[in-house]
Design a protein around this motif. Structure first.
Motif, PDB file in Angstrom:
ATOM      1  N   GLN A 109      27.756  24.312 -29.030  1.00  9.70           N
ATOM      2  CA  GLN A 109      28.923  23.697 -28.385  1.00  9.70           C
ATOM      3  C   GLN A 109      28.704  23.490 -26.888  1.00  9.70           C
ATOM      4  O   GLN A 109      29.643  23.478 -26.106  1.00  9.70           O
ATOM      5  N   ASP A 110      27.432  23.344 -26.460  1.00  9.01           N
ATOM      6  CA  ASP A 110      27.115  23.249 -25.035  1.00  9.01           C
ATOM      7  C   ASP A 110      26.101  22.151 -24.725  1.00  9.01           C
ATOM      8  O   ASP A 110      25.483  22.166 -23.681  1.00  9.01           O
ATOM      9  N   GLU A 111      25.888  21.219 -25.624  1.00 11.24           N
ATOM     10  CA  GLU A 111      24.904  20.165 -25.375  1.00 11.24           C
ATOM     11  C   GLU A 111      25.639  18.853 -25.132  1.00 11.24           C
ATOM     12  O   GLU A 111      26.086  18.198 -26.068  1.00 11.24           O
ATOM     13  N   ASN A 112      25.753  18.489 -23.868  1.00 16.88           N
ATOM     14  CA  ASN A 112      26.546  17.325 -23.477  1.00 16.88           C
ATOM     15  C   ASN A 112      25.785  16.309 -22.636  1.00 16.88           C
ATOM     16  O   ASN A 112      26.389  15.387 -22.104  1.00 16.88           O
ATOM     17  N   CYS A 113      24.485  16.484 -22.484  1.00 18.01           N
ATOM     18  CA  CYS A 113      23.680  15.549 -21.709  1.00 18.01           C
ATOM     19  C   CYS A 113      22.479  15.114 -22.541  1.00 18.01           C
ATOM     20  O   CYS A 113      21.895  15.914 -23.271  1.00 18.01           O
ATOM     21  N   GLN A 117      31.551  10.867 -27.516  1.00 17.17           N
ATOM     22  CA  GLN A 117      31.665   9.564 -26.853  1.00 17.17           C
ATOM     23  C   GLN A 117      30.667   9.537 -25.697  1.00 17.17           C
ATOM     24  O   GLN A 117      30.949  10.035 -24.611  1.00 17.17           O
ATOM     25  N   TRP A 118      29.508   8.969 -25.939  1.00 18.94           N
ATOM     26  CA  TRP A 118      28.416   8.982 -24.960  1.00 18.94           C
ATOM     27  C   TRP A 118      28.575   7.842 -23.969  1.00 18.94           C
ATOM     28  O   TRP A 118      28.671   6.675 -24.363  1.00 18.94           O
ATOM     29  N   ILE A 119      28.633   8.173 -22.678  1.00 15.73           N
ATOM     30  CA  ILE A 119      28.798   7.164 -21.623  1.00 15.73           C
ATOM     31  C   ILE A 119      27.700   7.326 -20.573  1.00 15.73           C
ATOM     32  O   ILE A 119      27.189   8.423 -20.340  1.00 15.73           O
ATOM     33  N   ALA A 129      20.881  10.280 -17.640  1.00 18.66           N
ATOM     34  CA  ALA A 129      22.216   9.897 -17.138  1.00 18.66           C
ATOM     35  C   ALA A 129      23.178   9.426 -18.222  1.00 18.66           C
ATOM     36  O   ALA A 129      23.973   8.521 -18.027  1.00 18.66           O
ATOM     37  N   LEU A 130      23.099  10.048 -19.389  1.00 21.30           N
ATOM     38  CA  LEU A 130      23.992   9.746 -20.497  1.00 21.30           C
ATOM     39  C   LEU A 130      24.672  11.052 -20.893  1.00 21.30           C
ATOM     40  O   LEU A 130      23.999  12.065 -21.093  1.00 21.30           O
ATOM     41  N   THR A 131      25.995  11.051 -21.006  1.00 17.09           N
ATOM     42  CA  THR A 131      26.714  12.293 -21.269  1.00 17.09           C
ATOM     43  C   THR A 131      27.937  12.072 -22.157  1.00 17.09           C
ATOM     44  O   THR A 131      28.476  10.975 -22.218  1.00 17.09           O
ATOM     45  N   ASP A 132      28.345  13.154 -22.806  1.00 21.14           N
ATOM     46  CA  ASP A 132      29.618  13.137 -23.533  1.00 21.14           C
ATOM     47  C   ASP A 132      30.511  14.285 -23.040  1.00 21.14           C
ATOM     48  O   ASP A 132      31.324  14.821 -23.778  1.00 21.14           O
ATOM     49  N   LEU A 133      30.371  14.626 -21.750  1.00 20.25           N
ATOM     50  CA  LEU A 133      31.176  15.695 -21.151  1.00 20.25           C
ATOM     51  C   LEU A 133      32.674  15.387 -21.166  1.00 20.25           C
ATOM     52  O   LEU A 133      33.492  16.280 -21.346  1.00 20.25           O
ATOM     53  N   VAL A 134      33.047  14.129 -20.981  1.00 22.62           N
ATOM     54  CA  VAL A 134      34.465  13.761 -20.926  1.00 22.62           C
ATOM     55  C   VAL A 134      35.113  13.895 -22.299  1.00 22.62           C
ATOM     56  O   VAL A 134      36.185  14.478 -22.442  1.00 22.62           O
ATOM     57  N   VAL A 148      30.250   3.240 -18.715  1.00 23.39           N
ATOM     58  CA  VAL A 148      30.305   2.373 -19.889  1.00 23.39           C
ATOM     59  C   VAL A 148      29.785   3.136 -21.102  1.00 23.39           C
ATOM     60  O   VAL A 148      28.786   3.856 -21.018  1.00 23.39           O
ATOM     61  N   LYS A 149      30.459   2.964 -22.232  1.00 17.88           N
ATOM     62  CA  LYS A 149      30.036   3.605 -23.466  1.00 17.88           C
ATOM     63  C   LYS A 149      28.666   3.078 -23.881  1.00 17.88           C
ATOM     64  O   LYS A 149      28.403   1.876 -23.799  1.00 17.88           O
ATOM     65  N   ALA A 150      27.802   3.964 -24.326  1.00 18.56           N
ATOM     66  CA  ALA A 150      26.470   3.571 -24.785  1.00 18.56           C
ATOM     67  C   ALA A 150      26.593   2.747 -26.054  1.00 18.56           C
ATOM     68  O   ALA A 150      27.201   3.185 -27.028  1.00 18.56           O
TER      69      ALA A 150
END
Length: 85
Positions: A54-58, A29-31, A20-25, A37-39
């Motif tokens: 360019q596709d690894e966001n989780c 910036q991992w939240i 449950a940590l992502t930088d999709l937004v 909340v930012k990690a």
């Protein structure tokens, strides 16, 4: 200790687990998904996160307890968050 125990149990192919940590937004910036909340604490593996293709966001947690970024559409086990009692 409990997480490491789960990671070493026979699930067929062991780990990684979605966490449950992502930088999709915003890339880099991992939240945390639930709290937005930012990690603050991170435990990335060597040369991670690398956003390969360019596709690894989780983020995933592996058996070594190190983190990696993977494409979010991959099927993996997951770790659930629940309130403390």
């Amino acid at each position: 200790v409990l997480i490491l125990l789960l990671l070493t149990q026979p699930f067929g192919r062991v780990a990684p687990f979605w966490m449950a940590l992502t930088d999709l937004v915003e890339e880099g910036q991992w939240i945390w998904l639930n709290s937005k909340v930012k990690a603050v604490y991170t435990n990335w593996g060597l040369k991670q996160p690398n956003n390969h293709g360019q596709d690894e966001n989780c983020a995933v947690l592996g058996t070594s307890s190190m983190w990696n970024d993977l494409a979010c559409h991959q099927f993996k086990h997951y770790i659930c968050e629940q309130p403390a009692e």
